[in-house]
Design an enzyme around this catalytic site. Structure first.
Site, PDB file in Angstrom:
ATOM      1  N   MET A   1       0.821  -1.210   0.000  1.00 28.95           N
ATOM      2  CA  MET A   1       0.000   0.000   0.000  1.00 28.95           C
ATOM      3  C   MET A   1       0.850   1.251   0.000  1.00 28.95           C
ATOM      4  O   MET A   1       0.706   2.077   0.884  1.00 28.95           O
ATOM      5  CB  MET A   1      -0.868   0.074   1.246  1.00 28.95           C
ATOM      6  CG  MET A   1      -1.175  -1.216   1.883  1.00 28.95           C
ATOM      7  SD  MET A   1      -2.914  -1.523   1.701  1.00 28.95           S
ATOM      8  CE  MET A   1      -2.869  -3.207   1.151  1.00 28.95           C
ATOM      9  N   PRO A   2       1.724   1.380  -0.938  1.00 27.78           N
ATOM     10  CA  PRO A   2       2.541   2.595  -0.835  1.00 27.78           C
ATOM     11  C   PRO A   2       1.787   3.842  -1.305  1.00 27.78           C
ATOM     12  O   PRO A   2       0.866   3.776  -2.115  1.00 27.78           O
ATOM     13  CB  PRO A   2       3.720   2.322  -1.767  1.00 27.78           C
ATOM     14  CG  PRO A   2       3.620   0.892  -2.151  1.00 27.78           C
ATOM     15  CD  PRO A   2       2.190   0.504  -1.993  1.00 27.78           C
ATOM     16  N   TYR A   3       2.233   4.960  -0.732  1.00 29.32           N
ATOM     17  CA  TYR A   3       1.806   6.286  -1.171  1.00 29.32           C
ATOM     18  C   TYR A   3       3.089   7.071  -1.420  1.00 29.32           C
ATOM     19  O   TYR A   3       3.964   7.115  -0.555  1.00 29.32           O
ATOM     20  CB  TYR A   3       0.952   6.968  -0.095  1.00 29.32           C
ATOM     21  CG  TYR A   3       0.802   8.444  -0.329  1.00 29.32           C
ATOM     22  CD1 TYR A   3      -0.195   8.937  -1.177  1.00 29.32           C
ATOM     23  CD2 TYR A   3       1.659   9.360   0.267  1.00 29.32           C
ATOM     24  CE1 TYR A   3      -0.324  10.285  -1.412  1.00 29.32           C
ATOM     25  CE2 TYR A   3       1.544  10.720   0.034  1.00 29.32           C
ATOM     26  CZ  TYR A   3       0.548  11.177  -0.802  1.00 29.32           C
ATOM     27  OH  TYR A   3       0.439  12.523  -1.058  1.00 29.32           O
TER      28      TYR A   3
ATOM     29  N   HIS B   1      -0.335   4.485  -4.805  1.00 28.53           N
ATOM     30  CA  HIS B   1      -0.784   5.818  -5.229  1.00 28.53           C
ATOM     31  C   HIS B   1       0.411   6.765  -5.343  1.00 28.53           C
ATOM     32  O   HIS B   1       1.301   6.743  -4.509  1.00 28.53           O
ATOM     33  CB  HIS B   1      -1.795   6.376  -4.227  1.00 28.53           C
ATOM     34  CG  HIS B   1      -3.089   5.634  -4.246  1.00 28.53           C
ATOM     35  ND1 HIS B   1      -4.230   6.127  -4.805  1.00 28.53           N
ATOM     36  CD2 HIS B   1      -3.403   4.385  -3.809  1.00 28.53           C
ATOM     37  CE1 HIS B   1      -5.208   5.238  -4.711  1.00 28.53           C
ATOM     38  NE2 HIS B   1      -4.731   4.168  -4.095  1.00 28.53           N
TER      39      HIS B   1
END
Lengths: 67, 67, 67, 67, 67, 67
Positions: B1-3, B41
């Protein structure tokens, strides 16, 4: 290697004031933490009044209700 | 879940370049950390030159003084 | 003068993987936008699983419910 | 003293919707963490569609490919 | 209503130095933009050396190669 | 595709409270902006008391002086 992000409401901050903020924050980091100004970055974000809230209200509304 | 948040100076970055940055950063996170691209994202912030400082000066001023 | 902030869940990212992310993002900005690597900063934030939510759930819970 | 940053795509978010977000997030922090609304700040960033990527693609492209 | 985020490498910044940064940044915003100190928030993030990159290298590596 | 970053002081926020914040913020974005929860990310940052300033003072000092 500091990075500083300054968020203020968009209310006519002038180019001169921005330069003062950049110079002032950089000088502070040099003085307090002996940082190298060449690797010190400052980014100023100007936020529309509708997009900033405090006390559960948009800023303009919040200010009206202050005594 | 990187941002991932990419901040660059606002100097005519094209739509194609933005798409390349998004594709490239996502591919990097997939390759190095095996992240799922569907939950990766990337947000690009373009910062006005007056609002970015380095070396205690606004970027435009800083660049003029570079040898 | 780019600044890139990469946020990932804290799940044993190694020093080598961090170095790969830093090298990869910097190379991308040099290639796509012709940025100077010497003024390109990358900051990696590792976020505890309890502190990251997606789909309205903490990540660990979200993953369990994926098919 | 919470600070909340909400990033959404720039797609016609109205002033009323922004006020609802500000009120809702502040009420949530008061209810869950007993924070003082007077020191709770909410900043909304609206991001151009070209500047937001997911799945390795700009958002508009990503949406087209969703089933 | 400014919010300021200061990111520095985690290298033994003392409580006194943090207090000096908070006082100094707040005073700067009061002086340059006439902001109210009571609504001025400063958040300091200390970043592990492995997690900060410049010049495509983790900070420690980058420093070793400086002349 | 919202991304929300919640910064609070590190004062014993429980796993349950974090889950409530994640659920609440996500529900708010679904209700007000009709966002898809599956692409809504929430990241909570807990900030040490020494690292948060308001009114020109570290939080603990600021609170002592409140009437």
């Amino acid at each position: 290697m500091p990075y500083v992000n300054i968020q203020v409401t968009r209310e006519g901050v002038t180019r001169e004031q921005k330069a003062e903020l950049i110079a002032g924050v950089t000088a502070l980091l040099v003085r307090v933490l002996h940082k190298n100004p060449a690797t010190t970055h400052v980014v100023i974000d100007e936020i529309d009044l509708d997009n900033w809230g405090v006390g559960g209200l948009p800023v303009a509304e919040f200010r009206k209700r202050q005594p």
